[in-house]
Scaffold this active site. Sequence first.
Site, short mmCIF file in Angstrom:
data_model
loop_
_atom_site.label_atom_id
_atom_site.label_comp_id
_atom_site.label_asym_id
_atom_site.label_seq_id
_atom_site.Cartn_x
_atom_site.Cartn_y
_atom_site.Cartn_z
CG ASP A 115 -1.85 -1.16 1.32
OD1 ASP A 115 -1.49 -2.26 0.85
OD2 ASP A 115 -2.95 -1.01 1.89
CG ASN A 132 -10.09 -1.22 3.45
OD1 ASN A 132 -8.97 -1.52 3.05
ND2 ASN A 132 -10.30 -0.56 4.57
CG HIS A 133 -9.04 3.07 2.75
ND1 HIS A 133 -9.97 3.55 3.64
CD2 HIS A 133 -8.07 2.50 3.50
CE1 HIS A 133 -9.58 3.28 4.87
NE2 HIS A 133 -8.43 2.63 4.81
CG HIS A 177 -6.86 -4.82 0.55
ND1 HIS A 177 -5.67 -4.16 0.41
CD2 HIS A 177 -7.59 -4.06 1.41
CE1 HIS A 177 -5.68 -3.06 1.12
NE2 HIS A 177 -6.84 -2.97 1.76
FE LIG Z 1 -4.00 0.34 3.05
FE LIG Z 2 -6.90 -1.48 3.31
#
Ligand SMILES: [Fe+2]
Ligand SMILES: [Fe+2]
Length: 263
Positions: A8, A68-69, A149
């Site tokens: 990330d 998730n973002h 993820h």
């Molecule tokens: Fe992240």
């Molecule tokens: Fe995440």
Amino acid sequence: MRVLCLGDVVGHSGVSIVKKLLSDLIKKYDIDFVIANGENAAPNGRGIGPNEFESLLNAGVDVITLGNHYNRNKEFKQLIGETNLVLPLNLLNGDPKEGSKLYYVKGNHIRVTSILKDASAEASVVHEFLLVKEIIENNPKCIHIIDFHAEYTGDKKSFGYLFDGQISAMMGTHTHVQTRDYQILPRGTGYITDLGMCGDYESILGFEKNSVINKLYFGASENFLVGDSSKKILSGVVLDINETTFLCRQIFPVYIIDEEVKK
Ligand SMILES: [Fe+2]
Ligand SMILES: [Fe+2]
């Protein structure tokens, strides 16, 4: 075929360390293809917008996966449909075409698929097993790389063993902390529970440590601030994939802590 997978990328610190180090890494490890998780690449660490998307591609990243973002940035919608962006495949209301994409690199087909496990998600997701099984059955002659993820290590390892020998590699993302368990599973799939992150090193998850501590321990209502200390980290793995069997020959970690020279 050598693939570099980066964890990330968090905020402006993450984008800047990728810009600083990636071209040398590509040369050093003879990399053919670069995948980075960009779910935190926006300047404030939430989601991704067109500017950081372009910056990462210009730095040498070929494909950006999300998590998730994925939709936290208000400019995110402008990126939907971009060839080099892979959204989670198993979003409840997602478009499967955006969750698994095929690339052609130096005579090889590489399919990159993103999976979001519900334990980590604000988003609603459907079960990933049948979706991934179908993709593999419909695409037997290509390199398959899956960004899984999720929060829980057990979910990630289960998925790795479940598809061992059927996919080239599975790399976990989301925790922002690299795990030491990079390995080739018994049937030939390259695996790591989590790639870690690219961003501020003296931080918590890439965010300025006091802003996180104040929120988690003392009830501060402000959002976390992206960390910007002089130490940055870039972390991920290099995969060496056999172009005939599509299985992984070698996997090794990349974990670079880079300190700026203080002026
Ligand atoms: Fe992240
Ligand atoms: Fe995440």
